[in-house]
Design an enzyme around this catalytic site. Sequence first.
Site, PDB file in Angstrom:
ATOM      1  N   ASN A   1       5.698  10.900   5.397  1.00 17.20           N
ATOM      2  CA  ASN A   1       6.735  11.598   4.618  1.00 17.20           C
ATOM      3  C   ASN A   1       6.242  12.350   3.382  1.00 17.20           C
ATOM      4  OD1 ASN A   1       6.309   9.070   3.463  1.00 17.20           O
ATOM      5  ND2 ASN A   1       8.411   8.883   2.756  1.00 17.20           N
TER       6      ASN A   1
ATOM      7  N   GLY B   1       3.859   2.504   4.237  1.00 14.83           N
ATOM      8  CA  GLY B   1       4.529   2.707   5.522  1.00 14.83           C
ATOM      9  C   GLY B   1       5.685   1.739   5.667  1.00 14.83           C
ATOM     10  N   SER B   2       6.039   1.467   6.912  1.00 15.99           N
ATOM     11  CA  SER B   2       7.255   0.694   7.158  1.00 15.99           C
ATOM     12  C   SER B   2       7.013  -0.805   6.982  1.00 15.99           C
ATOM     13  CB  SER B   2       7.746   0.989   8.577  1.00 15.99           C
ATOM     14  OG  SER B   2       6.751   0.583   9.490  1.00 15.99           O
TER      15      SER B   2
ATOM     16  N   GLU C   1       2.889  -0.705   0.186  1.00 14.24           N
ATOM     17  CA  GLU C   1       4.007   0.083  -0.362  1.00 14.24           C
ATOM     18  C   GLU C   1       4.947   0.345   0.802  1.00 14.24           C
ATOM     19  OE1 GLU C   1       4.466   0.843  -3.465  1.00 14.24           O
ATOM     20  OE2 GLU C   1       2.523   0.338  -4.305  1.00 14.24           O
ATOM     21  N   LEU C   2       6.074  -0.411   0.845  1.00  6.39           N
ATOM     22  CA  LEU C   2       6.913  -0.385   2.047  1.00  6.39           C
ATOM     23  C   LEU C   2       8.279   0.243   1.763  1.00  6.39           C
ATOM     24  CD1 LEU C   2       5.895  -3.977   3.230  1.00  6.39           C
ATOM     25  CD2 LEU C   2       4.730  -1.819   3.686  1.00  6.39           C
TER      26      LEU C   2
ATOM     27  N   CYS D   1      10.871   6.852   0.543  1.00  7.77           N
ATOM     28  CA  CYS D   1      10.965   5.387   0.456  1.00  7.77           C
ATOM     29  C   CYS D   1      11.991   4.945  -0.567  1.00  7.77           C
ATOM     30  CB  CYS D   1       9.602   4.795   0.149  1.00  7.77           C
ATOM     31  SG  CYS D   1       8.757   5.663  -1.171  1.00  7.77           S
TER      32      CYS D   1
ATOM     33  N   GLU E   1      16.809   0.000   6.383  1.00  9.24           N
ATOM     34  CA  GLU E   1      16.380   1.276   5.808  1.00  9.24           C
ATOM     35  C   GLU E   1      16.750   2.402   6.781  1.00  9.24           C
ATOM     36  OE1 GLU E   1      12.097   2.044   5.624  1.00  9.24           O
ATOM     37  OE2 GLU E   1      12.421   3.128   3.751  1.00  9.24           O
TER      38      GLU E   1
HETATM   39  P1  NAD Z   1       4.800   3.565   9.850  1.00  3.72           P
HETATM   40  O1  NAD Z   1       4.753   2.173   9.327  1.00  3.72           O
HETATM   41  O2  NAD Z   1       5.348   3.819  11.183  1.00  3.72           O
HETATM   42  O3  NAD Z   1       3.341   4.199   9.824  1.00  3.72           O
HETATM   43  C1  NAD Z   1       2.560   4.214   8.664  1.00  3.72           C
HETATM   44  C2  NAD Z   1       1.100   4.208   9.057  1.00  3.72           C
HETATM   45  O4  NAD Z   1       0.765   2.965   9.659  1.00  3.72           O
HETATM   46  C3  NAD Z   1       0.726   5.296  10.059  1.00  3.72           C
HETATM   47  O5  NAD Z   1      -0.505   5.873   9.691  1.00  3.72           O
HETATM   48  C4  NAD Z   1       0.610   4.503  11.353  1.00  3.72           C
HETATM   49  O6  NAD Z   1      -0.249   5.090  12.290  1.00  3.72           O
HETATM   50  C5  NAD Z   1       0.021   3.206  10.842  1.00  3.72           C
HETATM   51  N1  NAD Z   1       0.154   2.062  11.755  1.00  3.72           N
HETATM   52  C6  NAD Z   1       1.100   1.864  12.704  1.00  3.72           C
HETATM   53  N2  NAD Z   1       0.871   0.698  13.353  1.00  3.72           N
HETATM   54  C7  NAD Z   1      -0.219   0.142  12.785  1.00  3.72           C
HETATM   55  C8  NAD Z   1      -0.938  -1.070  13.011  1.00  3.72           C
HETATM   56  N3  NAD Z   1      -0.572  -1.949  13.949  1.00  3.72           N
HETATM   57  N4  NAD Z   1      -2.024  -1.332  12.239  1.00  3.72           N
HETATM   58  C9  NAD Z   1      -2.402  -0.465  11.266  1.00  3.72           C
HETATM   59  N5  NAD Z   1      -1.770   0.702  11.032  1.00  3.72           N
HETATM   60  C10 NAD Z   1      -0.681   1.000  11.775  1.00  3.72           C
HETATM   61  O7  NAD Z   1       5.605   4.413   8.725  1.00  3.72           O
HETATM   62  P2  NAD Z   1       6.055   5.937   8.745  1.00  3.72           P
HETATM   63  O8  NAD Z   1       7.178   6.070   9.723  1.00  3.72           O
HETATM   64  O9  NAD Z   1       4.892   6.845   8.839  1.00  3.72           O
HETATM   65  O10 NAD Z   1       6.619   6.061   7.262  1.00  3.72           O
HETATM   66  C11 NAD Z   1       7.896   5.684   6.894  1.00  3.72           C
HETATM   67  C12 NAD Z   1       7.896   4.347   6.184  1.00  3.72           C
HETATM   68  O11 NAD Z   1       7.032   4.387   5.065  1.00  3.72           O
HETATM   69  C13 NAD Z   1       9.269   4.011   5.623  1.00  3.72           C
HETATM   70  O12 NAD Z   1       9.548   2.652   5.838  1.00  3.72           O
HETATM   71  C14 NAD Z   1       9.099   4.297   4.135  1.00  3.72           C
HETATM   72  O13 NAD Z   1       9.985   3.614   3.285  1.00  3.72           O
HETATM   73  C15 NAD Z   1       7.695   3.883   3.905  1.00  3.72           C
HETATM   74  N6  NAD Z   1       7.173   4.501   2.686  1.00  3.72           N
HETATM   75  C16 NAD Z   1       6.967   3.722   1.571  1.00  3.72           C
HETATM   76  C17 NAD Z   1       6.517   4.312   0.393  1.00  3.72           C
HETATM   77  C18 NAD Z   1       6.271   3.488  -0.848  1.00  3.72           C
HETATM   78  O14 NAD Z   1       5.534   3.951  -1.712  1.00  3.72           O
HETATM   79  N7  NAD Z   1       6.842   2.311  -0.971  1.00  3.72           N
HETATM   80  C19 NAD Z   1       6.272   5.675   0.357  1.00  3.72           C
HETATM   81  C20 NAD Z   1       6.498   6.433   1.515  1.00  3.72           C
HETATM   82  C21 NAD Z   1       6.937   5.826   2.678  1.00  3.72           C
END
Ligand code: NAD
Length: 475
Positions: A154, A230-231, A250-251, A284, A378
């Site tokens: 994002n 990520g998530s 950072e989720l 996020c 979320e």
């Molecule tokens: P995602 O968790 O699907 O993916 C994030 C990353 O993790 C990607 O690079 C993905 O390839 C990797 N990944 C997936 N499976 C994995 C595994 N088993 N092992 C290691 N890496 C793996 O998230 P997304 O859809 O790209 O992003 C959206 C999420 O990110 C939302 O939940 C959002 O709230 C969160 N987010 C948090 C912040 C923050 O600072 N708190 C900022 C931006 C986004």
Amino acid sequence: MKQLKKHLYINGKQYEAENYEPLFSPYNNEKVAEVAFATEAETELALAAAEEGSKIIAQMTAHERATILENLSALIKENEEECARIISLESSKPIAAARVEVARTVMTYKFAAEEARRIHGETIPMDAAPGGEGRLAFTVREPLGVVVAITPFNFPLNLVAHKLGPAIAAGNSIVLKPAEQTPLSALFVAELSEKAGLPAGVLNVVPGYGHIVGEKLVQDNRVKAVTFTGSPPVGKKIHSKVGLKKVTLELGSNSALIVNHDADVAAIIDRAVTGSFANSGQVCISLQRIYVHEQVHDAFVDAFVKKAKQLKIGDPFKEDTDISALITPKDVDRALEWINEAKELGANVLTGGEREGNMLYPTVLTNVDHKAKVSCQEVFAPVVIINKVSSMDEAIEFVNDSKYGLQAGIYTNQLDLALKAAEKLKVGGVMINDIPTYRVDHMPYGGIKESGLGREGLKYAIEEMTEMKLISFKK
Ligand code: NAD
């Protein structure tokens, strides 16, 4: 448009990979590039390069690391339009918002350069304890070695900067795995880092699948820290696999805003609409839940819906587009299912609730049951709920009734109420007289509960990416 073929970036070189995957625009499904997706063996090469790179950067002085980060900041500024174009191309972020992300990224590397010059410890008064006499003791902060950075789609440029900036400032090498959908920004930064003077091997970028590249990286013993954005489900999985490495997570969240009866409703509508729908809600700290005091509820809802209806949805490359495609069509399906579930539980849909291609119209729901997914999960889509409350205490209870805890906002003119709320809200950051979607890049940022572990913001991320060592000198 000329089609891009992008390779892996290992040990300062473009590395031709075994596998390439097509990358499609989320907006119009057109193919925009072919991108290398690393295998386990190629990931291994990146780790080996980073291991060597960590020795090189650990020997560099603070001013050398700071200069590289200043150069990188300047190069992003010089290429700002290209950076914005790449962000919009791969993620369908509206171009105006992509430009804002680029401007923030310039600042993020600038802050990293400044922080690189002030990483220091403190003296310890050892003689405060019997047996501590006759000693001069102090702490230093040392680099960790290899840091693994895994980033989401994002904010493909600035969230990469929140990992590379502090890692380089602290004297670490990096293996970066960007999100599957947004590898182009990360690979462009790798090219710029070379021009900025970063030695080969210090930054390695391996696009690829999370379950292949990501899982290998987080379990490797050469890696000393994992920084993940990520998530929550993926964050939890990573946490269970990292062993004794340092880890920053950072989720996600379902961030909330409280509007008290003394707030100037007309003055906050624009801000609240921006917080709810910026980047189609794929932020996020996107504003997902609004709790408004019953005295001003109806006026707030009317003005909010009027403003939401004015937002323009469409092509991310059009200058006046506010909302474009969600990252995948499945996310549109999911958001619509959740909206329907809320409706079945009694919610009213005041605007939106419909799709156009891969886009979802900005959606405003009122009277939403707290068990509905649009409230307690979320959403990560342009969907906001507005519920009526009869007191601040009730609103605080609703905000805290969440498995997440990233940021919260409260509008009130009463100082005592604002401070009471700040004390009671279970989140990583409270924004008084602002939306929870507020962030500048040097402030400490991160969540509690399922929103994560540790903090970003350059100074704080550097603390997570260094090890404290005590040195005691017996005179
Ligand atoms: P995602 O968790 O699907 O993916 C994030 C990353 O993790 C990607 O690079 C993905 O390839 C990797 N990944 C997936 N499976 C994995 C595994 N088993 N092992 C290691 N890496 C793996 O998230 P997304 O859809 O790209 O992003 C959206 C999420 O990110 C939302 O939940 C959002 O709230 C969160 N987010 C948090 C912040 C923050 O600072 N708190 C900022 C931006 C986004």
